[in-house]
Design an enzyme around this catalytic site. Structure first.
Site, PDB file in Angstrom:
ATOM      1  N   LYS A 231      41.861  52.854 -62.712  1.00  0.00           N
ATOM      2  CA  LYS A 231      41.245  52.874 -64.046  1.00  0.00           C
ATOM      3  C   LYS A 231      40.042  53.812 -64.077  1.00  0.00           C
ATOM      4  O   LYS A 231      39.869  54.593 -65.002  1.00  0.00           O
ATOM      5  CB  LYS A 231      40.807  51.453 -64.461  1.00  0.00           C
TER       6      LYS A 231
ATOM      7  N   ARG B 275      39.441  40.971 -69.839  1.00  0.00           N
ATOM      8  CA  ARG B 275      40.121  40.533 -68.633  1.00  0.00           C
ATOM      9  C   ARG B 275      40.605  39.102 -68.731  1.00  0.00           C
ATOM     10  O   ARG B 275      41.235  38.600 -67.803  1.00  0.00           O
ATOM     11  CB  ARG B 275      39.117  40.608 -67.488  1.00  0.00           C
TER      12      ARG B 275
ATOM     13  N   ARG C  22      37.838  53.415 -50.237  1.00  0.00           N
ATOM     14  CA  ARG C  22      37.088  53.870 -51.421  1.00  0.00           C
ATOM     15  C   ARG C  22      35.590  53.955 -51.135  1.00  0.00           C
ATOM     16  O   ARG C  22      34.999  53.076 -50.530  1.00  0.00           O
ATOM     17  CB  ARG C  22      37.299  52.913 -52.588  1.00  0.00           C
TER      18      ARG C  22
ATOM     19  N   ARG D 288      31.790  49.399 -51.857  1.00  0.00           N
ATOM     20  CA  ARG D 288      31.526  48.231 -52.689  1.00  0.00           C
ATOM     21  C   ARG D 288      31.677  46.958 -51.876  1.00  0.00           C
ATOM     22  O   ARG D 288      32.578  46.837 -51.070  1.00  0.00           O
ATOM     23  CB  ARG D 288      32.476  48.205 -53.886  1.00  0.00           C
TER      24      ARG D 288
ATOM     25  N   ARG E 168      40.834  39.206 -55.596  1.00  0.00           N
ATOM     26  CA  ARG E 168      40.787  39.930 -56.881  1.00  0.00           C
ATOM     27  C   ARG E 168      42.195  40.142 -57.442  1.00  0.00           C
ATOM     28  O   ARG E 168      42.409  40.065 -58.635  1.00  0.00           O
ATOM     29  CB  ARG E 168      40.081  41.285 -56.710  1.00  0.00           C
TER      30      ARG E 168
HETATM   31  P1  G5P Z   1      35.765  46.347 -61.808  1.00  0.00           P
HETATM   32  O1  G5P Z   1      34.662  47.228 -61.413  1.00  0.00           O
HETATM   33  O2  G5P Z   1      36.359  46.486 -63.140  1.00  0.00           O
HETATM   34  P2  G5P Z   1      38.425  46.337 -60.725  1.00  0.00           P
HETATM   35  O3  G5P Z   1      38.646  45.389 -59.606  1.00  0.00           O
HETATM   36  O4  G5P Z   1      39.134  46.040 -61.957  1.00  0.00           O
HETATM   37  O5  G5P Z   1      36.853  46.466 -60.690  1.00  0.00           O
HETATM   38  P3  G5P Z   1      38.342  48.795 -59.571  1.00  0.00           P
HETATM   39  O6  G5P Z   1      38.277  48.211 -58.184  1.00  0.00           O
HETATM   40  O7  G5P Z   1      37.118  49.410 -60.127  1.00  0.00           O
HETATM   41  O8  G5P Z   1      38.917  47.762 -60.504  1.00  0.00           O
HETATM   42  P4  G5P Z   1      39.981  50.953 -60.543  1.00  0.00           P
HETATM   43  O9  G5P Z   1      38.858  51.401 -61.372  1.00  0.00           O
HETATM   44  O10 G5P Z   1      41.238  50.498 -61.223  1.00  0.00           O
HETATM   45  O11 G5P Z   1      39.547  49.838 -59.508  1.00  0.00           O
HETATM   46  O12 G5P Z   1      40.416  52.060 -59.502  1.00  0.00           O
HETATM   47  P5  G5P Z   1      39.655  53.395 -58.994  1.00  0.00           P
HETATM   48  O13 G5P Z   1      38.277  53.082 -58.549  1.00  0.00           O
HETATM   49  O14 G5P Z   1      39.875  54.507 -59.948  1.00  0.00           O
HETATM   50  O15 G5P Z   1      40.582  53.724 -57.710  1.00  0.00           O
HETATM   51  C1  G5P Z   1      40.544  52.897 -56.584  1.00  0.00           C
HETATM   52  C2  G5P Z   1      40.487  53.786 -55.319  1.00  0.00           C
HETATM   53  O16 G5P Z   1      41.744  54.461 -55.195  1.00  0.00           O
HETATM   54  C3  G5P Z   1      39.423  54.908 -55.340  1.00  0.00           C
HETATM   55  O17 G5P Z   1      38.940  55.097 -54.042  1.00  0.00           O
HETATM   56  C4  G5P Z   1      40.207  56.141 -55.811  1.00  0.00           C
HETATM   57  O18 G5P Z   1      39.619  57.353 -55.362  1.00  0.00           O
HETATM   58  C5  G5P Z   1      41.546  55.886 -55.131  1.00  0.00           C
HETATM   59  N1  G5P Z   1      42.716  56.472 -55.782  1.00  0.00           N
HETATM   60  C6  G5P Z   1      42.971  56.637 -57.109  1.00  0.00           C
HETATM   61  N2  G5P Z   1      44.167  57.224 -57.294  1.00  0.00           N
HETATM   62  C7  G5P Z   1      44.703  57.414 -56.055  1.00  0.00           C
HETATM   63  C8  G5P Z   1      45.938  57.978 -55.578  1.00  0.00           C
HETATM   64  O19 G5P Z   1      46.793  58.435 -56.335  1.00  0.00           O
HETATM   65  N3  G5P Z   1      46.112  57.999 -54.224  1.00  0.00           N
HETATM   66  C9  G5P Z   1      45.175  57.516 -53.345  1.00  0.00           C
HETATM   67  N4  G5P Z   1      45.429  57.559 -52.043  1.00  0.00           N
HETATM   68  N5  G5P Z   1      44.011  56.983 -53.757  1.00  0.00           N
HETATM   69  C10 G5P Z   1      43.776  56.942 -55.088  1.00  0.00           C
HETATM   70  O20 G5P Z   1      35.314  44.829 -61.636  1.00  0.00           O
HETATM   71  C11 G5P Z   1      34.659  44.386 -60.482  1.00  0.00           C
HETATM   72  C12 G5P Z   1      34.291  42.938 -60.637  1.00  0.00           C
HETATM   73  O21 G5P Z   1      33.383  42.793 -61.736  1.00  0.00           O
HETATM   74  C13 G5P Z   1      33.667  41.609 -62.474  1.00  0.00           C
HETATM   75  C14 G5P Z   1      34.734  40.867 -61.665  1.00  0.00           C
HETATM   76  O22 G5P Z   1      34.095  40.018 -60.751  1.00  0.00           O
HETATM   77  C15 G5P Z   1      35.464  42.006 -60.951  1.00  0.00           C
HETATM   78  O23 G5P Z   1      36.137  41.586 -59.787  1.00  0.00           O
HETATM   79  N6  G5P Z   1      34.125  41.965 -63.827  1.00  0.00           N
HETATM   80  C16 G5P Z   1      34.434  41.083 -64.791  1.00  0.00           C
HETATM   81  N7  G5P Z   1      34.425  39.718 -64.810  1.00  0.00           N
HETATM   82  C17 G5P Z   1      34.824  39.118 -65.947  1.00  0.00           C
HETATM   83  N8  G5P Z   1      35.255  39.794 -67.034  1.00  0.00           N
HETATM   84  C18 G5P Z   1      35.276  41.151 -67.065  1.00  0.00           C
HETATM   85  N9  G5P Z   1      35.718  41.803 -68.163  1.00  0.00           N
HETATM   86  C19 G5P Z   1      34.852  41.852 -65.906  1.00  0.00           C
HETATM   87  N10 G5P Z   1      34.757  43.168 -65.597  1.00  0.00           N
HETATM   88  C20 G5P Z   1      34.308  43.212 -64.335  1.00  0.00           C
HETATM   89 MG    MG Z   2      36.815  50.719 -61.704  1.00  0.00          MG
END
Ligand code: G5P
Ligand code: MG
Length: 228
Positions: free
Chosen positions: A20, A95, A129, A162, A173
């Site tokens: 995302k 979420r 990451r 992180r 998660r």
């Molecule tokens: P977040 O911050 O919203 P998540 O868990 O939903 O966290 P996250 O971890 O931020 O999602 P993302 O944004 O979907 O993941 O993914 P990203 O960061 O772009 O990519 C992940 C990794 O993969 C990176 O290192 C990237 O470089 C790599 N990557 C991407 N594409 C590729 C690919 O094609 N190949 C490879 N090899 N690598 C790749 O939420 C965190 C916490 O905050 C709270 C919760 O506690 C949650 O757990 N929270 C909420 N709680 C309640 N309600 C809400 N609405 C909340 N929002 C947040």
């Molecule tokens: Mg994110």
């Protein structure tokens, strides 16, 4: 022509680590749209050591969702700072069903972009990451490494891992996503606004998302910058 249109409101969804943040980064590079990430906003509160941050930290570190009331207030406050005429993209919110219904009461939603990436791929990605916490910019050893190891490309500041990317927290998660967030897909599908993108690589998913946005976003939102 010439009449006032409502600004485009989108949500980007997908399991933790589905890309995302990465896809949102490309969207804001190529389109004029405001990106609001609930996770980035929460992490900013944590580093400011605000009361909300202190409270939220307990949940984030264990892979649980922060209580609805706290997150809804945070997002609503941030959305009110976005000019009415500006399109926006929400990342990580809503979420839960409570959050989705609350959002629908206050705002129209035009589109939900769902990144459908297998869990096995995600487990591997999150262990490598690295994040620039102040901006939310993400890197990955192998996929998109920083130009200088351990340093943010733009500011040169240090990159951190992180706290919630430990394997056991990642597993928690993913379970939280399955139980509390995945049901939202049906809610938005029933409204006819869900767009699914399945894949294992962001570089394969991104061109399809971009093509879709080129078709739906008003022409003035397309940045006249370099191609890629
Ligand atoms: P977040 O911050 O919203 P998540 O868990 O939903 O966290 P996250 O971890 O931020 O999602 P993302 O944004 O979907 O993941 O993914 P990203 O960061 O772009 O990519 C992940 C990794 O993969 C990176 O290192 C990237 O470089 C790599 N990557 C991407 N594409 C590729 C690919 O094609 N190949 C490879 N090899 N690598 C790749 O939420 C965190 C916490 O905050 C709270 C919760 O506690 C949650 O757990 N929270 C909420 N709680 C309640 N309600 C809400 N609405 C909340 N929002 C947040
Ligand atoms: Mg994110």
């Amino acid at each position: 022509i010439g009449n006032i249109r409502k600004a485009f409101h989108a949500i980007i969804m997908g399991p933790p680590g589905s890309g995302k943040g990465t896809v949102s980064g490309r969207i804001v590079r190529d389109f004029q749209i405001q990106h609001l990430s609930s996770g980035d906003l929460l992490r900013a509160e944590i580093s400011r050591k605000s009361a909300l941050g202190q409270e939220g930290k307990k949940y984030i570190e264990t892979g649980k969702l922060v209580p609805d009331g706290l997150v809804i207030d945070l997002i609503v406050a941030s959305l009110t700072k976005v000019p009415q005429s500006s399109p926006w993209l929400l990342d990580g919110f809503p979420r839960t069903m409570t959050q989705a219904k609350e959002l629908s009461k206050k705002q129209h939603i035009d589109s939900v972009i769902n990144l459908d990436v297998p869990f096995a791929i995600i487990r591997e990605r999150l262990s490598s990451r690295w994040t620039h916490l102040p901006s939310g910019r993400v890197y990955n050893i192998g996929f998109n490494p920083p130009k200088v190891p351990g340093k943010d490309d733009i500011t040169g500041e240090p990159l951190l891992q992180r706290d919630d990317d430990k394997p056991e927290t990642v597993q928690k998660r993913l379970e939280t996503y399955e139980n509390q967030t995945a049901p939202l897909l049906e809610f938005y599908d029933a409204q006819g606004i869900l767009h699914n993108y399945h894949g294992t690589k962001t570089d394969e998913i991104w061109p399809k998302v971009k093509e879709y946005l080129m078709n739906v976003l008003p022409q003035q939102c397309v940045s006249k910058k370099k191609e890629s």
